[in-house]
Design a protein around this motif. Structure first.
Motif: not given
Length: 102
Positions: A27, A29-31, A47, A53, A55, A75, A78-81
């Motif tokens: 993944g 950093r943009h998700g 997701a 979400t 990840a 992305g 997805v809010q957090h990686v």
């Protein structure tokens, strides 16, 4: 019940959860996420169902390194990686016992 083009359909509300936790092989950093093997079956749907979400990715790569054709979850969902690496990946615990002779 709603009617579309003369045909009646049953409509249901979609499943929405507060938090969705998914694990991806790669993944950025943009998700944008890429899953391995059978993880593609339900992780993208999970997701999309979460309000937030999170990840877990085994390998965090720079944006642009993942081919857009191979992205399984965009992305926008997805809010957090979090990079977790491959440690702790064991889901199943193998237990065996000696065979009994007949």
């Amino acid at each position: 019940m709603r009617e579309f083009d003369g045909q009646e359909y049953v409509l249901e509300r979609g499943i929405v959860c507060d938090f969705a936790l998914v694990r991806a092989a790669r993944g950025d950093r943009h998700g944008n996420l890429v899953y391995d093997k059978s993880a593609r079956n339900f992780n993208p749907l999970c997701a999309m169902a979460g309000r937030i979400t999170i990840a877990e990715v085994e390998q965090l790569v720079e944006p642009g390194e993942i081919d857009p054709e191979n992205v399984d979850t965009p992305g926008v969902f997805v809010q957090h990686v979090v990079e977790v690496g491959v440690e702790g990946k064991i889901v199943e615990k193998r237990t065996v016992r000696p065979r009994q002779e007949a």
